[in-house]
Design an enzyme around this catalytic site. Structure first.
Site, PDB file in Angstrom:
ATOM      1  N   ASP A   5       0.873  -1.163   0.000  1.00 42.31           N
ATOM      2  CA  ASP A   5       0.000   0.000   0.000  1.00 42.31           C
ATOM      3  C   ASP A   5       0.925   1.233   0.000  1.00 42.31           C
ATOM      4  O   ASP A   5       2.141   1.140   0.167  1.00 42.31           O
ATOM      5  CB  ASP A   5      -0.956  -0.027   1.206  1.00 42.31           C
ATOM      6  N   TYR A   6       0.325   2.361  -0.146  1.00 41.55           N
ATOM      7  CA  TYR A   6       1.015   3.618  -0.414  1.00 41.55           C
ATOM      8  C   TYR A   6       2.050   3.978   0.655  1.00 41.55           C
ATOM      9  O   TYR A   6       1.721   4.423   1.735  1.00 41.55           O
ATOM     10  CB  TYR A   6      -0.052   4.717  -0.462  1.00 41.55           C
TER      11      TYR A   6
END
Ligand code: GLC
Length: 720
Positions: free
Chosen positions: A269-270
């Site tokens: 994820d980011y």
């Protein structure tokens, strides 16, 4: 070795270490002034994928239109000018729609119509691929029991079977039968794993999940996504019991690949890799990169850690090149499965979205849940004189919900526009006010209602307080809206509330003022049309709650698949022996699986072919079947989702009081009856032990069949 593996090895053998690491690097869409720098990186083979988003919370912030020419130019540079000519893969959050926006996933789950959901995602994949999007970061499969968590709207609620059904529908809808087709995208099962268990519903916070709970509640949806063929998984931000998923070989390799059998690639994820530093697990970006890659995290989203650090980690001898090679193989394999080497470019074409919108409206209609309908107030006659009041009378953007990256609010009809289309030609009248509950509007209300037959309040929760990083401590609608509701009720009129909410809200102090409630979630492009169809009876509500509606926020967590305590207390199943709290009774306002119709259904007695089967026979495929008649005893043709729950009263581990194990959405014409058969077998009657092994125990199992988890219609079977 198959053809793809052969081609992967051939490419890999010619790649420099620098290029290999480039395949594991996913920066985001650059700001205009950074475009040239990004093109240079592509030209040097330093990028494997582009996150088509600007900013960390793509679901809440405008992302701007997609320029297919821009992405085709990036792709041309990659294919024609980079050292190995490996095409880029473009990924974007096509969570619940593209130009056509479907209901938020929690709303879709309420439809319990997973065939329809799959068809709608085929439409979405066609639209998104036509905008250069090869890869979508959906389905979001985080089981969630805490409506304070803004991201509860993105998942399928509190039940593992509903989550698994959603996983299968979305993966198959998005990926289709041919991954290389121009209307198929790569799916991404996220956020692996346990993200929805964030303490207090506080986004990104820690989760305390035992292996027993992990295997029985949080993993089944991901297992279903893997079985459905999901080719990518996104790792989650959270920690589980002291381990960050990002750097956990247990979760990312042993369980995900070894136990679930996942064979695609994992994207972070980011910024997850870099976040190992504030999580106190890494001292620097190099350590963070090495730890994540060794754990099984193949591609690094946005933070550039892999791009900056992995080469030094290999050259220093701290990281084995074989680990890099394995991650690169996984990425190249998926790119080949998608057909990117043969068809790297987007040949944009016109898409007629008429049918897409029609299917979106049908799904929205089936997603809305009728929670209350005193005196059969609904449906309304088309010549009714309606005072349509509230901030969602003319609302467009909120109807689309969070994580609407490419839907256009300006293309979204309002409830007033849609209702006027019906009322007008039929002698009805809509006196509309988008009153938000200001004091003079409250005072004015009785006057506004004079001469009206009924008040329809269009109220709810703004999309802005749902989605990522949008946890709230008070799960309600604004006080002003409740004041509107009260005032309307005090005026003596019948009150219909249309609740456009993302998350479940605490309904005590709200529902009492309503004679009828349509829980309309944020149901997408066709929300207003679907609600209008339901208000006037051109469609009959059939939604069922995939998540519990609590009375008070302070009762959270409150979920249906809970185990019994040693001293039965009066909580979910109203065990009457005493109260969990002195000051309130935490039974659900509306329970899991609940939803009314304009008609009524009568469940006939349950007939069981066999009420005892030997364990070995079950293992060999024998099943318990339960047949009953479902009679439509009302005035409307309608659909009903019949549900089968089990309860294992005595087992080696404590088992939930109810577990949904089968359901079917059945159409029954008015006045008629149909026979329904639901069945359970080996795969439904057991559970996972803390080591992940599956067990089915001999003994009695209680079976409950009915319209929601509180049904008392009981049968009993025995596993010999
Ligand atoms: C966000 C979200 C994730 C999304 C990704 C890319 O932070 O957690 O769901 O897919 O970043 O936008």
């Amino acid at each position: 070795m198959n053809n793809i593996d052969k081609r992967v090895e051939e490419i890999l053998a010619k790649m420099s270490l620098h290029e290999k690491i480039g395949q594991l690097n996913q920066p985001q869409t650059p700001l205009p002034e950074q475009t040239e720098k990004l093109k240079e990186m592509v030209r040097r083979g330093e990028i494997g994928s582009i996150l088509m988003a600007v900013g960390a919370t793509a679901g809440n912030d405008p992302q701007g239109d997609i320029s297919v020419d821009f992405y085709n130019e990036l792709q041309r540079i990659a294919v024609e000018e980079s050292p190995s000519g490996i095409p880029l893969i473009f990924g974007r959050d096509v969570i619940h729609g593209h130009r056509t926006v479907l209901p938020i996933p929690l709303g879709m789950a309420a439809s319990f119509n997973f065939d329809m959901i799959e068809k709608c995602y085929r439409d979405i994949a066609e639209e998104a691929m036509n905008d250069s999007i090869h890869w979508t970061f959906t389905p979001m499969l985080d089981l969630a029991r805490d409506p304070r968590w803004g991201r509860i709207i993105e998942g399928a609620g509190e039940d593992p079977l509903v989550g698994a059904s959603m996983a299968k529908a979305v993966v198959r809808g998005v990926q289709g039968d041919d991954l290389t087709a121009r209307d198929s995208m790569l799916a991404c099962a996220k956020h692996y794993v346990g993200y929805g268990a964030a303490e207090g519903g506080r986004d990104y916070h820690r989760a305390e999940i035992s292996d027993y709970t992990l295997y029985n509640y949080y993993l089944p949806a991901f297992h279903a996504a893997v079985k459905a063929g999901a080719k990518t998984v996104m790792s989650s931000f959270n920690e589980i019991s002291g381990e960050a998923v990002t750097s956990s070989r247990k979760y990312l390799t042993d369980i995900l690949r070894g136990y679930l059998g996942f064979d695609g690639f994992v994207v972070s994820d980011y910024g997850c890799v870099e976040q190992l530093i504030p999580q106190g697990l890494a001292d620097n970006r190099g350590d963070a990169s090495r730890m994540a890659l060794e754990a099984g995290l193949d591609m690094d989203m946005w933070d550039g850690c892999y791009h900056e650090s992995l080469e030094k980690e290999v050259e220093s001898g701290r990281l084995d090149i074989a680990v890099v090679d394995e991650a690169v193989r996984r990425v190249l394999r998926v790119k080949m499965m998608k057909g990117l080497f043969e068809h790297p470019y987007c040949d944009q074409h016109e898409i007629d979205r008429t049918e897409h919108l029609a299917r979106a409206r049908a799904l929205a209609r089936e997603s809305v849940v009728l929670l209350k309908n005193e005196g059969n107030l609904l449906p309304l006659r088309k010549d009714t004189k309606i005072a349509l009041i509230g901030p969602y009378v003319n609302e467009r953007r909120s109807l689309l919900g969070s994580w609407t990256v490419d839907g256009k609010a300006e293309e979204t009809p309002t409830l007033r526009e849609e209702m006027a289309k019906v009322a007008g030609p039929n002698g009805g009248q809509i006196l509309a006010s988008s009153a938000s509950g200001l004091s003079y509007e409250i005072a004015w209300m009785p006057y506004a209602l004079i001469g009206c037959d009924v008040a329809v309040l269009a109220i709810g929760e703004s999309w802005v307080v749902t989605g990522e990083n949008k946890a709230v401590s008070n799960i309600s609608i604004p006080e002003e809206q409740i004041a509107l509701l009260k005032r309307a009720k005090m005026s003596g009129k019948k009150v219909v509330a249309v609740l456009f909410c993302g998350r479940p809200i605490a309904l005590e102090g709200i529902a009492e003022y309503c004679d009828a409630i349509l829980y309309a979630w944020h149901t997408g492009s066709e929300a207003a049309g679907a609600v209008t169809d339901l208000l006037y009876g051109d469609a009959v509500p059939s939604g069922k709650l995939p998540v519990t509606m609590p009375r008070l926020a302070t009762h959270i967590p409150l979920y249906y698949n809970v185990t019994s305590s040693g001293r039965p207390v009066n909580c979910y199943y109203n065990q009457n022996a005493g109260n969990c709290y002195f000051d309130s009774i935490p039974t659900p306002y509306y329970p899991f699986g609940y939803g009314l119709s304009y008609t009524t259904f009568a469940y006939g007695d349950v007939r069981t072919e066999k009420d005892a089967i030997a364990l070995d026979a079950l293992k060999a495929g024998a099943r318990f079947s339960f047949t009953f008649s479902l009679r439509n005893t009302g005035e409307y043709d309608a659909k009903e989702t019949v549900q089968l729950y089990i309860h294992d009263p005595v087992a080696k581990m404590m088992r939930p009081l109810r577990e949904l194990k089968a359901f079917e959405k059945v159409f029954v014409p008015k006045g008629e009856a149909v026979d329904v058969t639901l069945s359970v077998g080996y795969d439904e009657l057991g559970y996972f032990l803390p080591d992940g092994s599956y067990t089915v125990e001999r003994g009695k199992i209680e079976i409950y069949i009915g319209e929601n988890c509180l049904t008392s219609q009981k049968a009993e079977i025995c596993i010999l």
